[in-house]
Design a protein around this motif. Structure first.
Motif, PDB file in Angstrom:
ATOM      1  N   ILE A 110     -18.805  18.068  35.031  1.00  0.00           N
ATOM      2  CA  ILE A 110     -17.555  17.138  34.808  1.00  0.00           C
ATOM      3  C   ILE A 110     -17.758  16.431  33.486  1.00  0.00           C
ATOM      4  O   ILE A 110     -16.969  16.409  32.890  1.00  0.00           O
ATOM      5  CB  ILE A 110     -17.400  16.487  35.874  1.00  0.00           C
ATOM      6  CG1 ILE A 110     -16.645  17.341  37.030  1.00  0.00           C
ATOM      7  CG2 ILE A 110     -16.210  15.641  35.546  1.00  0.00           C
ATOM      8  CD1 ILE A 110     -16.448  16.648  38.438  1.00  0.00           C
ATOM      9  N   TYR A 111     -19.049  15.843  33.494  1.00  0.00           N
ATOM     10  CA  TYR A 111     -19.138  15.098  32.108  1.00  0.00           C
ATOM     11  C   TYR A 111     -19.130  15.857  30.909  1.00  0.00           C
ATOM     12  O   TYR A 111     -18.497  15.487  29.769  1.00  0.00           O
ATOM     13  CB  TYR A 111     -20.604  14.446  32.289  1.00  0.00           C
ATOM     14  CG  TYR A 111     -21.131  13.965  30.907  1.00  0.00           C
ATOM     15  CD1 TYR A 111     -20.674  12.702  30.348  1.00  0.00           C
ATOM     16  CD2 TYR A 111     -22.209  14.806  30.241  1.00  0.00           C
ATOM     17  CE1 TYR A 111     -21.145  12.230  29.023  1.00  0.00           C
ATOM     18  CE2 TYR A 111     -22.548  14.200  28.842  1.00  0.00           C
ATOM     19  CZ  TYR A 111     -21.916  13.023  28.370  1.00  0.00           C
ATOM     20  OH  TYR A 111     -22.408  12.906  27.145  1.00  0.00           O
ATOM     21  N   HIS A 112     -19.611  16.890  30.995  1.00  0.00           N
ATOM     22  CA  HIS A 112     -19.728  17.991  29.651  1.00  0.00           C
ATOM     23  C   HIS A 112     -18.302  18.356  29.399  1.00  0.00           C
ATOM     24  O   HIS A 112     -17.916  18.614  28.356  1.00  0.00           O
ATOM     25  CB  HIS A 112     -20.808  18.874  29.721  1.00  0.00           C
ATOM     26  CG  HIS A 112     -22.373  18.436  29.620  1.00  0.00           C
ATOM     27  ND1 HIS A 112     -23.062  17.854  30.720  1.00  0.00           N
ATOM     28  CD2 HIS A 112     -23.002  18.481  28.531  1.00  0.00           C
ATOM     29  CE1 HIS A 112     -24.031  17.466  30.223  1.00  0.00           C
ATOM     30  NE2 HIS A 112     -24.111  17.446  28.934  1.00  0.00           N
ATOM     31  N   MET A 113     -17.558  18.678  30.429  1.00  0.00           N
ATOM     32  CA  MET A 113     -16.245  19.017  30.324  1.00  0.00           C
ATOM     33  C   MET A 113     -15.374  18.000  29.672  1.00  0.00           C
ATOM     34  O   MET A 113     -14.619  18.245  28.862  1.00  0.00           O
ATOM     35  CB  MET A 113     -15.638  19.680  31.595  1.00  0.00           C
ATOM     36  CG  MET A 113     -16.125  20.982  32.316  1.00  0.00           C
ATOM     37  SD  MET A 113     -15.751  22.300  31.333  1.00  0.00           S
ATOM     38  CE  MET A 113     -13.839  22.117  31.198  1.00  0.00           C
ATOM     39  N   LEU A 114     -15.681  17.028  30.151  1.00  0.00           N
ATOM     40  CA  LEU A 114     -14.773  15.754  29.331  1.00  0.00           C
ATOM     41  C   LEU A 114     -15.437  15.561  27.896  1.00  0.00           C
ATOM     42  O   LEU A 114     -14.462  15.307  27.163  1.00  0.00           O
ATOM     43  CB  LEU A 114     -15.159  14.483  30.037  1.00  0.00           C
ATOM     44  CG  LEU A 114     -14.581  14.352  31.583  1.00  0.00           C
ATOM     45  CD1 LEU A 114     -14.950  13.145  32.248  1.00  0.00           C
ATOM     46  CD2 LEU A 114     -12.971  14.321  31.592  1.00  0.00           C
ATOM     47  N   VAL A 115     -16.300  15.929  27.709  1.00  0.00           N
ATOM     48  CA  VAL A 115     -17.175  15.734  26.199  1.00  0.00           C
ATOM     49  C   VAL A 115     -16.159  16.888  25.396  1.00  0.00           C
ATOM     50  O   VAL A 115     -15.732  16.651  24.409  1.00  0.00           O
ATOM     51  CB  VAL A 115     -18.424  15.902  26.011  1.00  0.00           C
ATOM     52  CG1 VAL A 115     -18.874  16.125  24.701  1.00  0.00           C
ATOM     53  CG2 VAL A 115     -19.084  14.548  26.653  1.00  0.00           C
TER      54      VAL A 115
ATOM     55  N   THR B 236     -11.683   6.637  33.286  1.00  0.00           N
ATOM     56  CA  THR B 236     -12.451   5.631  32.784  1.00  0.00           C
ATOM     57  C   THR B 236     -13.600   6.295  31.889  1.00  0.00           C
ATOM     58  O   THR B 236     -14.010   5.742  31.062  1.00  0.00           O
ATOM     59  CB  THR B 236     -13.262   4.856  33.970  1.00  0.00           C
ATOM     60  OG1 THR B 236     -12.161   4.222  34.539  1.00  0.00           O
ATOM     61  CG2 THR B 236     -14.390   3.888  33.193  1.00  0.00           C
ATOM     62  N   LEU B 237     -14.371   7.243  32.323  1.00  0.00           N
ATOM     63  CA  LEU B 237     -15.386   8.081  31.920  1.00  0.00           C
ATOM     64  C   LEU B 237     -14.814   8.774  30.648  1.00  0.00           C
ATOM     65  O   LEU B 237     -15.506   8.833  29.596  1.00  0.00           O
ATOM     66  CB  LEU B 237     -15.942   9.132  32.692  1.00  0.00           C
ATOM     67  CG  LEU B 237     -16.986  10.031  32.279  1.00  0.00           C
ATOM     68  CD1 LEU B 237     -18.075   9.073  31.381  1.00  0.00           C
ATOM     69  CD2 LEU B 237     -17.710  10.938  33.097  1.00  0.00           C
ATOM     70  N   TYR B 238     -13.459   9.389  30.868  1.00  0.00           N
ATOM     71  CA  TYR B 238     -13.140  10.002  29.396  1.00  0.00           C
ATOM     72  C   TYR B 238     -12.855   8.963  28.477  1.00  0.00           C
ATOM     73  O   TYR B 238     -13.126   9.235  27.129  1.00  0.00           O
ATOM     74  CB  TYR B 238     -11.531  10.669  30.168  1.00  0.00           C
ATOM     75  CG  TYR B 238     -10.935  11.242  28.721  1.00  0.00           C
ATOM     76  CD1 TYR B 238     -11.000  12.787  28.697  1.00  0.00           C
ATOM     77  CD2 TYR B 238      -9.862  10.594  28.134  1.00  0.00           C
ATOM     78  CE1 TYR B 238     -10.414  13.385  27.521  1.00  0.00           C
ATOM     79  CE2 TYR B 238      -9.386  11.019  26.946  1.00  0.00           C
ATOM     80  CZ  TYR B 238      -9.553  12.492  26.778  1.00  0.00           C
ATOM     81  OH  TYR B 238      -8.870  12.912  25.627  1.00  0.00           O
ATOM     82  N   GLN B 239     -12.226   7.939  28.661  1.00  0.00           N
ATOM     83  CA  GLN B 239     -11.925   6.833  27.729  1.00  0.00           C
ATOM     84  C   GLN B 239     -13.303   6.283  26.964  1.00  0.00           C
ATOM     85  O   GLN B 239     -13.369   6.093  25.903  1.00  0.00           O
ATOM     86  CB  GLN B 239     -11.109   5.700  28.355  1.00  0.00           C
ATOM     87  CG  GLN B 239      -9.915   5.828  28.596  1.00  0.00           C
ATOM     88  CD  GLN B 239      -9.094   6.348  27.409  1.00  0.00           C
ATOM     89  OE1 GLN B 239      -9.125   5.793  26.351  1.00  0.00           O
ATOM     90  NE2 GLN B 239      -8.136   7.457  27.931  1.00  0.00           N
ATOM     91  N   GLU B 240     -14.430   6.310  28.012  1.00  0.00           N
ATOM     92  CA  GLU B 240     -15.864   6.026  27.311  1.00  0.00           C
ATOM     93  C   GLU B 240     -16.107   6.827  26.357  1.00  0.00           C
ATOM     94  O   GLU B 240     -16.757   6.544  25.205  1.00  0.00           O
ATOM     95  CB  GLU B 240     -16.795   5.722  28.415  1.00  0.00           C
ATOM     96  CG  GLU B 240     -16.512   4.348  29.320  1.00  0.00           C
ATOM     97  CD  GLU B 240     -17.396   4.288  30.529  1.00  0.00           C
ATOM     98  OE1 GLU B 240     -18.526   5.020  30.501  1.00  0.00           O
ATOM     99  OE2 GLU B 240     -17.280   3.401  31.409  1.00  0.00           O
TER     100      GLU B 240
END
Length: 103
Positions: free
Chosen positions: A63-68, A4-8
């Motif tokens: 994790i957030y920054h890795m997804l970015v 979900t976070l990746y898609q956002e």
């Protein structure tokens, strides 16, 4: 949750939102994103020396920054899952791994 976070994040890259921190990172480019990943990784290490609450907070930031970074590089979570699945069940022999000081 990660999907979900990746898609956002992916959607934010496609449809920028003024004032968005995610868009700020994309606007600044790869070097800024890499800098943030490095900073957050360091903060996880420092937090691990302090207390569990900090480890949770800092790991979430990493994790957030890795997804970015993944979105910026065009890498999908499916590709990461596939790579991890290739590794599942494989035993790693220590003698086959480089020592940390050799990396």
């Amino acid at each position: 949750m990660l999907d979900t976070l990746y898609q956002e994040i992916l959607e934010r890259k496609k449809v920028p939102k003024e004032g968005s921190y995610t868009n700020y990172l994309f606007d600044q480019g790869l070097d800024k994103i890499l800098k943030k990943v490095g900073e957050e990784a360091t903060e996880v290490i420092i937090a691990a020396k302090n207390n569990q609450a900090e480890v949770i907070t800092e790991t979430s930031d990493l994790i957030y920054h890795m997804l970015v970074l993944l979105v910026e590089q065009g890498v999908t979570l499916e590709e990461i899952k596939t790579e991890l699945m290739k590794r599942e069940g494989k035993l790693s022999k220590m003698k086959e791994r480089k020592q940390i000081d050799e990396l």
